[in-house]
Motif scaffolding. Structure first.
Motif, short mmCIF file in Angstrom:
data_model
loop_
_atom_site.label_atom_id
_atom_site.label_comp_id
_atom_site.label_asym_id
_atom_site.label_seq_id
_atom_site.Cartn_x
_atom_site.Cartn_y
_atom_site.Cartn_z
N THR A 185 24.38 -21.40 -1.37
CA THR A 185 24.49 -21.18 -2.50
C THR A 185 23.14 -21.10 -3.20
O THR A 185 22.16 -20.71 -2.52
CB THR A 185 24.73 -22.66 -3.62
OG1 THR A 185 23.49 -23.40 -2.68
CG2 THR A 185 26.21 -23.09 -2.52
N GLY A 186 23.71 -20.76 -4.62
CA GLY A 186 22.12 -20.02 -4.93
C GLY A 186 21.28 -20.75 -5.39
O GLY A 186 20.30 -20.70 -4.97
N PRO A 187 21.43 -22.74 -5.36
CA PRO A 187 20.32 -23.20 -5.86
C PRO A 187 19.58 -23.60 -4.60
O PRO A 187 18.37 -23.32 -3.84
CB PRO A 187 21.02 -24.61 -5.54
CG PRO A 187 21.87 -24.85 -6.29
CD PRO A 187 22.73 -22.80 -6.04
N ILE B 73 32.97 -27.52 -3.63
CA ILE B 73 32.24 -26.02 -3.12
C ILE B 73 32.69 -25.59 -1.49
O ILE B 73 32.51 -24.03 -1.54
CB ILE B 73 31.13 -26.01 -3.15
CG1 ILE B 73 29.82 -24.56 -3.66
CG2 ILE B 73 30.16 -26.58 -2.26
CD1 ILE B 73 28.83 -24.77 -4.52
N ALA B 74 32.80 -26.21 -0.87
CA ALA B 74 32.79 -25.64 0.58
C ALA B 74 34.39 -25.27 0.16
O ALA B 74 34.49 -23.62 0.89
CB ALA B 74 33.37 -27.00 1.86
N PHE B 75 35.16 -25.63 0.46
CA PHE B 75 37.38 -25.61 0.07
C PHE B 75 36.86 -23.92 -1.08
O PHE B 75 37.60 -23.06 -1.19
CB PHE B 75 37.83 -26.24 -0.82
CG PHE B 75 37.79 -27.79 -0.09
CD1 PHE B 75 37.25 -27.40 1.08
CD2 PHE B 75 38.41 -29.05 -0.43
CE1 PHE B 75 37.35 -28.16 2.23
CE2 PHE B 75 38.31 -30.19 0.35
CZ PHE B 75 38.37 -29.84 2.04
N ALA B 76 35.38 -23.27 -2.06
CA ALA B 76 35.61 -22.77 -2.72
C ALA B 76 35.40 -22.04 -1.75
O ALA B 76 36.07 -20.95 -2.08
CB ALA B 76 34.61 -22.50 -4.13
N TYR B 77 34.43 -21.43 -1.37
CA TYR B 77 34.19 -20.73 -0.47
C TYR B 77 35.55 -19.80 0.62
O TYR B 77 35.21 -18.84 0.72
CB TYR B 77 32.68 -21.39 0.15
CG TYR B 77 31.81 -20.27 -0.27
CD1 TYR B 77 30.58 -19.80 0.03
CD2 TYR B 77 31.23 -21.16 -1.69
CE1 TYR B 77 29.02 -19.23 -0.60
CE2 TYR B 77 29.86 -21.01 -1.90
CZ TYR B 77 28.96 -20.41 -1.74
OH TYR B 77 28.18 -19.98 -2.09
N THR C 44 28.78 -16.58 -8.44
CA THR C 44 28.76 -17.16 -9.43
C THR C 44 27.53 -18.20 -9.12
O THR C 44 27.37 -18.85 -10.43
CB THR C 44 30.21 -18.46 -8.58
OG1 THR C 44 31.03 -16.27 -9.01
CG2 THR C 44 30.47 -18.43 -9.95
N THR C 45 27.59 -19.04 -8.19
CA THR C 45 26.56 -20.07 -8.14
C THR C 45 24.81 -19.76 -9.04
O THR C 45 23.90 -19.83 -9.04
CB THR C 45 26.37 -20.92 -6.48
OG1 THR C 45 26.39 -20.51 -5.75
CG2 THR C 45 27.94 -21.31 -5.88
N ILE C 46 24.76 -18.43 -8.41
CA ILE C 46 22.93 -17.85 -8.78
C ILE C 46 23.07 -17.38 -10.45
O ILE C 46 22.32 -17.59 -10.70
CB ILE C 46 22.89 -16.44 -7.84
CG1 ILE C 46 23.15 -16.44 -6.26
CG2 ILE C 46 21.63 -15.92 -8.41
CD1 ILE C 46 22.67 -15.27 -5.14
N PHE C 47 24.56 -16.76 -10.31
CA PHE C 47 24.28 -16.37 -12.31
C PHE C 47 25.34 -17.24 -12.90
O PHE C 47 24.73 -16.94 -14.70
CB PHE C 47 24.82 -15.19 -11.53
CG PHE C 47 24.04 -14.21 -11.50
CD1 PHE C 47 22.63 -13.39 -11.42
CD2 PHE C 47 24.50 -13.49 -10.40
CE1 PHE C 47 21.91 -12.45 -10.80
CE2 PHE C 47 23.99 -12.89 -9.35
CZ PHE C 47 22.90 -12.25 -9.85
N GLU D 76 27.68 -26.19 -9.57
CA GLU D 76 26.57 -26.36 -9.80
C GLU D 76 25.35 -27.97 -9.48
O GLU D 76 26.64 -28.97 -9.76
CB GLU D 76 25.72 -26.31 -11.20
CG GLU D 76 24.78 -26.60 -11.83
CD GLU D 76 24.38 -25.95 -13.04
OE1 GLU D 76 22.94 -25.81 -12.84
OE2 GLU D 76 25.40 -24.92 -13.64
N TYR D 77 24.94 -28.45 -9.20
CA TYR D 77 24.38 -30.00 -8.73
C TYR D 77 23.25 -29.80 -10.08
O TYR D 77 21.82 -29.20 -9.59
CB TYR D 77 23.63 -29.75 -7.61
CG TYR D 77 25.17 -29.81 -6.26
CD1 TYR D 77 24.90 -30.84 -6.20
CD2 TYR D 77 25.62 -29.27 -5.72
CE1 TYR D 77 26.44 -31.87 -5.32
CE2 TYR D 77 26.66 -29.11 -4.97
CZ TYR D 77 26.99 -30.00 -4.46
OH TYR D 77 27.98 -30.26 -3.33
#
Length: 670
Positions: A98-100, A185-189, A200-203, A307-308
């Motif tokens: 993910t982005g983080p 988030i795993a299911f979303a991917y 999405t997780t980056i921006f 996001e976390y």
């Protein structure tokens, strides 16, 4: 190079086909299966086409350069590397890339061996080197576009492509082909594809500025809290929050046949004390987000998808929380977790939430209390909670995070003689998973029983709040559950001084405010807001505005200042001390290191260098192989159980004095 000129004339077609093939390869790597990638492509064709369009759009920048072949290959290799990284990570953890995770890229080589064996790291470095050399060769020797670069046409066309893709994204969101909220988030991917979810997780992070945000708007929101009573000027009870990993009632699953009730204690407590359903922000994972909501009273709904906050905003700033609010009332604040200290970055985040102490797995004495998957059993937490209550004269706030129920659950039978048997799942493998999980729930329920019995005898007033952090990672659907809701566990508020039973369903961001209200505490901007505004008009809209102001805005709620200073959090309740060294065997120079509060994570440093250490008991460690000299310096370090093995805390360095019998730090030659 005639073939290349022909290619350029119909290159957009090849771009599209190449993007589709590349994306299929990326999904096959991420899902560890060509068949799974094919099922995804045929089962969700619109999502597949959208992500293909995403990759296609990024390749359009090649039309701004003469070395188009080089840039096409460069961009393709970039996407392929991202896919490989995700595939490797998903071999070792549930959460995808993910982005983080990009913030941790500098630590990539330090933790690489956690995800790849040394041979794999070597192969990866060789392949990366080959790719770099190939790109250098392609840049120098590769074909170039021979025609005239017409930037007045090419640049607008490329920009038009990006604008068109932005419009496509908006349309996909409006038509619900994509989603901008990730419960898991795993299911979303798996549902929405790797490129979209990663971007999405980056921006898309943080909380967007509300349209009506202003100082007067915050003042209006806060005026609604003035009808609350004053905080009771009485002695306050100890407050314990117990967040149980993946804990929920398996009898809510329609298809399961369970031989006996796996959670009789928790069910009994729900009947006798305040209880209800507990709405959580995630499914199957996301412990830290349920934790964030329960500690701060803030809703994750307004943050970016998946996001976390522990990995984003809380790395930068302190945040109003139950610990900070209660510290102002004289409470000592403690966190306990029977897993390693750096999981979800808790060691660095908890000081920004106001905790005074943090007792992680590394500060717990027994190493053998682990379940078949290697997670520390929750029964170890009972003594740690009591220690926190005993450690101070003032009331204590103790936030405890359990880990025993953690997945992934084994598809092969691990339990030789399970106390509870389970049938009814579609496959034998799933029956094995459920049977393992249900028996772990029984052990966790036994832990709850022991904890409540111990607290019942405690001489001070105690409130104990217990709940599951999310449903287990079992691929459940809404149709599988009697309560028809995936984002829901259950909670109970137990006490030993006679609080009135009050049953209602709560969200995890509401629980702290509710508990404080029950015991007469009306402090804290966010908690007072919940106490005054829950179930009123514009409750959610104003909550979003308040959260933005506190974390990202001008902090009008605090008169423009951040009143919360990062705490000097102590790892472990009590110091690890080094008291003496005893020579046991001169033949191989075996020494006992005597002190206090040692654990299996204690390790000796000799003259600043790590030294192989054997844990014997909480007061004794053993080292051997080197003769200690009079002025050698020793220290005992608590090392993280994570792959980085960083130091968490240490005793004072001490010299080994051989001659002075009256020196407490002497080397005893016996």
């Amino acid at each position: 190079m005639k073939w290349y000129n022909v290619f350029n004339k119909i290159s957009l077609v090849f771009h599209a086909l190449g993007s589709a093939v590349l994306y299929f390869i990326i999904e096959a790597i991420s899902r560890h299966s060509i068949a799974a990638a094919w099922s995804y492509m045929t089962g969700r064709p619109l999502v597949f086409l959208y992500n293909t369009a995403f990759i296609f759009t990024t390749t359009l920048i090649a039309y701004l350069f003469r070395r188009r072949c080089f840039y096409r290959v460069l961009i393709s290799i970039f996407w392929l590397i991202l896919g490989i990284i995700n595939g490797v990570l998903l071999m070792n953890r549930v959460t995808p890339f993910t982005g983080p995770d990009l913030h941790l890229i500098t630590d990539a080589f330090k933790i690489a061996q956690k995800y790849l064996p040394m041979a794999g790291v070597v192969v990866a470095c060789i392949l990366l080197g080959i790719a770099v050399l190939f790109l250098l060769w392609l840049f120098v020797k590769g074909p170039k576009y021979k025609g005239k670069l017409k930037y007045r046409y090419n640049l607008p066309l490329v920009l038009a492509g990006f604008v068109a893709f932005a419009g496509l994204t908006q349309l996909a969101l409006e038509k619900r082909v994509l989603s901008n909220y990730f419960g898991n988030i795993a299911f979303a991917y798996e549902d929405y594809g790797y490129p979209y979810c990663l971007a999405t997780t980056i921006f898309n992070t943080g909380i967007s500025c509300p349209r009506d945000y202003s100082e007067s708007e915050i003042a209006r929101i806060q005026r609604t809290e003035k009808n609350l009573p004053e905080t009771r000027d009485t002695e306050h009870p100890n407050i314990i929050f117990l967040q149980l990993e993946s804990f929920f009632d398996p009898e809510l699953v329609n298809f399961l046949n369970i031989s006996e009730d796996p959670m009789p204690t928790f069910r009994k407590l729900m009947k006798e004390y305040s209880s209800g359903y507990y709405k959580v922000p995630s499914v199957g994972a996301g412990t830290a987000n349920t934790e964030f909501e329960s500690i701060t009273g803030m809703s994750l709904h307004y943050f970016g998808p998946g996001e976390y906050p522990y990995k984003s905003i809380l790395k930068e700033t302190t945040c109003e929380s139950a610990p900070y609010v209660l510290k102002n009332l004289g409470y000592s604040t403690h966190a306990i977790h029977n897993n390693e200290a750096n999981f979800y970055g808790r060691r660095s985040i908890f000081p920004n939430l106001g905790f005074d102490t943090f007792t992680s797995e590394e500060y717990m004495p027994e190493e053998d209390q682990k379940n078949p998957l290697g997670w520390v059993k929750d029964s170890i937490l009972t003594d740690e909670i009591i220690k926190c209550l005993d450690s101070t004269e003032e009331p204590d706030y103790v936030y405890t995070i359990s880990v025993q129920g953690h997945g992934a659950y084994p598809s092969e039978p691990l339990l030789e003689d399970p106390e509870i048997t389970v049938t009814g799942a579609p496959t034998e493998e799933e029956n094995n998973q459920w049977e393992y999980y249900v028996n772990e729930i029984r052990e966790m329920d036994n832990f709850v029983k022991d904890l409540v019995e111990r607290l019942s005898e405690y001489p001070e007033d105690v409130v104990l709040v217990m709940y599951g952090d999310h449903l287990p990672t079992m691929g459940l659907s809404v149709e599988d559950l009697k309560n028809k809701y995936l984002f829901q566990t259950e909670y109970v508020i137990w006490d030993n001084f006679g609080l009135q039973k009050k049953d209602e369903n709560l969200s995890s961001y509401q629980i702290a405010a509710e508990v404080l209200d029950r015991i007469g505490i009306h402090e804290g901007t966010v908690f007072r807001y919940h106490q005054a505004r829950r179930n009123t008009k514009n409750y959610q809209v104003d909550l979003e505005t308040l959260q933005y102001d506190i974390l990202y805005g001008e902090r009008y709620a605090y008169d423009g200042e951040n009143p919360f200073l990062r705490t000097k959090m102590k790892m472990g309740l009590y110091d690890v001390t080094l008291d003496s060294v005893q020579l046991v065997s001169a033949a191989d120079f075996t020494y006992y290191i005597h002190g206090t509060n040692f654990t299996p994570s204690s390790e000796v440093k000799l003259n600043g260098e790590w030294y192989d250490t054997l844990y014997l008991n909480p007061t004794t460690l053993m080292i051997n192989g080197t003769e200690l000299q009079d002025f050698d310096r020793l220290a005992v370090i608590q090392r993280s159980n994570s792959s980085t093995r960083k130091a968490l805390s240490k005793s004072y360095d001490r010299s080994c004095y051989a001659l002075f019998d009256d020196n407490p730090w002497k080397l005893k030659r016996e």
